[in-house]
Each structure stands twice: as structure tokens, then as C-alpha cells.
Design an enzyme around this catalytic site. Structure first.
Site, mmCIF file in Angstrom:
data_model
loop_
_atom_site.group_PDB
_atom_site.id
_atom_site.type_symbol
_atom_site.label_atom_id
_atom_site.label_comp_id
_atom_site.label_asym_id
_atom_site.label_seq_id
_atom_site.Cartn_x
_atom_site.Cartn_y
_atom_site.Cartn_z
ATOM 1 N N TYR A 138 46.495 53.318 40.246
ATOM 2 C CA TYR A 138 45.790 52.210 40.543
ATOM 3 C C TYR A 138 46.542 50.824 40.691
ATOM 4 O O TYR A 138 46.575 50.093 41.955
ATOM 5 C CB TYR A 138 44.359 51.718 40.049
ATOM 6 C CG TYR A 138 43.791 50.409 40.406
ATOM 7 C CD1 TYR A 138 43.098 50.643 41.579
ATOM 8 C CD2 TYR A 138 43.743 49.431 39.816
ATOM 9 C CE1 TYR A 138 42.167 49.488 42.111
ATOM 10 C CE2 TYR A 138 43.127 48.528 40.368
ATOM 11 C CZ TYR A 138 42.342 48.426 41.576
ATOM 12 O OH TYR A 138 41.679 47.323 41.978
ATOM 13 N N SER A 198 44.857 43.101 44.299
ATOM 14 C CA SER A 198 44.236 42.981 42.475
ATOM 15 C C SER A 198 45.588 42.401 41.927
ATOM 16 O O SER A 198 46.548 42.476 41.977
ATOM 17 C CB SER A 198 43.817 44.306 42.146
ATOM 18 O OG SER A 198 43.677 44.326 40.858
#
Length: 252
Positions: free
Chosen positions: A152, A139
Site C-alpha cells: 500500500y 496518502s
């Protein structure tokens, strides 16, 4: 014999789109996910195009992953592509207000789960050699921190460094490794992150023309079908409408 792709988190989003894309090319598919009924429905959809093995599997369960991989039979035992897609974000609160259990669940899925599946399949993939690919879904959060990203972001930074370290260890084997790092992408991701808050989901994507799962699937197909002597180490994708902002400054 057709190639085989092993795709984790195949019941929705990127994983499902990748399954459909590779099925169009006649690849055999090993699809994993936690939702058995949805997996079976996907198998029924795709098995007219290719051979499909659906494994109800939680990547956090090391013993189950190892057993499932060890039990792979023809035509699924020769894996040419691993798409490590299973992962999630939980919560948007600042670190000091976060639920520790959610932090641990993200680490167990995004880090431990990804490494467990990779470790289980690596011997088979090294044996296959040239043209074999591992695509780890990272990501932009692994490159660019943001408020509420905390653990995250950290798990996706791990994915990048793990991918690069794999490349170093796999030198000479012919196995390729890519960290595919998408930006704003529309899927169930935000619904999971916000405990099903449809309003938050709709607000995040409104007017943004975000990346679609099919865009990622097409990118994975391109990566997997490149000439065997080429490796894309890192591929960061954003929708055109997403870019960068100035650094934040807190003032008295």
C-alpha cells in the site's frame, strides 16, 4: 455551460463527499464505482442540483474504462476535473505473511486503475487547457512507511511520482496536477482493509479526531477553484492529533 468533474470511487468516503461538494456548485458529474445500486442512489440524490452520469465501472478493467470515456456525450464530454479517488488498502500483516493476491489487487487498483483512467481522459483535458485539474488521491503512506504498509505504501509513493511526472509532461498545456496526500481519515477504508472488522475500525479512530471525507472534499474544491495560473504540486494533510514518532530500533 457548467464544468464537469469525473470522480472515481464515488460510492463512499472521499469520492462521495466530493460528488456532493461539487454538486452544490452546480458542476456536472461523472461518477464511477463498482456498486451499481449505491451509484444509482447517489445519482437520485444529486441530480436535482446538477447533471449526473453514473457509470458502474471497475478501474482495473482497462477496456471498460476506455469504452466508457470514449462514449461520453454532452454535457459530460468536456472534463475540467479528474479526481482519481478509487483505491484501497488490504491487510495489515508484515510482508512475509501477506496474501499475494491482495498485493496484486492493490497494485491493479491504486496504480494501474489510476493510470488507466488518467490516460483515457488526458486528451480531453489537454484540449480543455487552462484551469483543468487532475487531483490524485495519494496518502502520507507514500511518504512515511509503517509496519504492515508494504505494498500500500509503495502504491501511494507511485501516485506522488506519477503526479510529478505528469506535471513535467503537461507543461504548457494549462492542465494542473496535484497529489493530495491525507493522513488518518475516517471512512470505509479500515473496514475494507480488515475485511469488515468493526472493532479494528473503531479502535483506530477512537479519540483521534481524524480527517473526515468532507474535509477532503472541501480541499478538492479549493484546489479546483484556484486561479488558473496556480498549481499545488503536493498537499499533505493530517489531523492535528497525528504527527511523527522516533525511528524504530530492534534490540537483541
Amino acid at each position: 455551460m457548467p464544468n464537469t468533474a469525473f470522480i472515481t470511487g464515488a460510492t463512499s468516503g472521499f469520492g462521495l463527499a466530493c460528488a456532493r461538494r461539487f454538486a452544490r456548485e452546480g458542476w456536472n458529474l461523472v461518477l464511477t464505482g463498482r456498486r451499481e445500486e449505491r451509484l444509482e442512489s447517489i445519482k437520485q440524490e444529486l441530480q436535482e442540483r446538477c447533471e449526473v452520469l453514473a457509470l458502474t465501472l471497475d478501474v482495473r478493467d482497462t477496456a471498460s474504462v476506455q469504452s466508457a470515456v470514449a462514449a461520453l456525450k454532452t454535457p459530460f464530454d468536456r472534463v475540467q476535473l479528474l479526481i482519481n479517488n478509487a483505491g484501497l488498502a488490504l491487510g495489515t500483516e508484515p510482508a512475509q505473511a501477506c496474501d499475494l493476491e491482495k498485493w496484486h489487487r492493490m497494485i491493479d487498483t491504486n496504480v494501474k486503475g489510476l493510470t488507466t483512467v488518467t490516460h483515457a481522459l488526458l486528451p480531453r483535458m489537454v484540449e480543455e487547457g487552462a484551469g483543468t485539474s487532475i487531483i490524485n488521491i495519494g496518502s502520507v503512506a507514500g511518504h512515511w512507511p509503517y509496519p504492515g504498509g508494504n505494498v500500500y505504501c509503495a502504491t501511494k509513493a507511485f501516485v506522488e511520482q506519477f503526479s510529478l511526472a505528469l506535471r513535467a509532461d503537461l507543461q504548457g498545456t494549462g492542465v494542473r496536477v496535484t497529489n493530495l496526500a491525507p493522513g488518518l481519515s475516517e471512512s470505509e477504508f479500515t473496514l475494507v482493509r480488515t475485511d469488515g472488522n468493526q472493532v479494528a475500525h473503531d479502535a483506530l479512530y477512537a479519540g483521534a479526531h481524524p480527517i473526515q471525507p468532507e474535509d477532503i472534499a472541501e480541499t478538492c474544491w479549493w484546489l479546483a477553484s484556484m486561479p488558473a495560473h496556480l498549481n499545488v504540486n503536493l498537499l499533505e494533510l493530517m489531523p492535528v492529533r497525528q504527527s511523527f514518532s522516533p525511528l524504530s530500533i530492534y534490540r537483541d
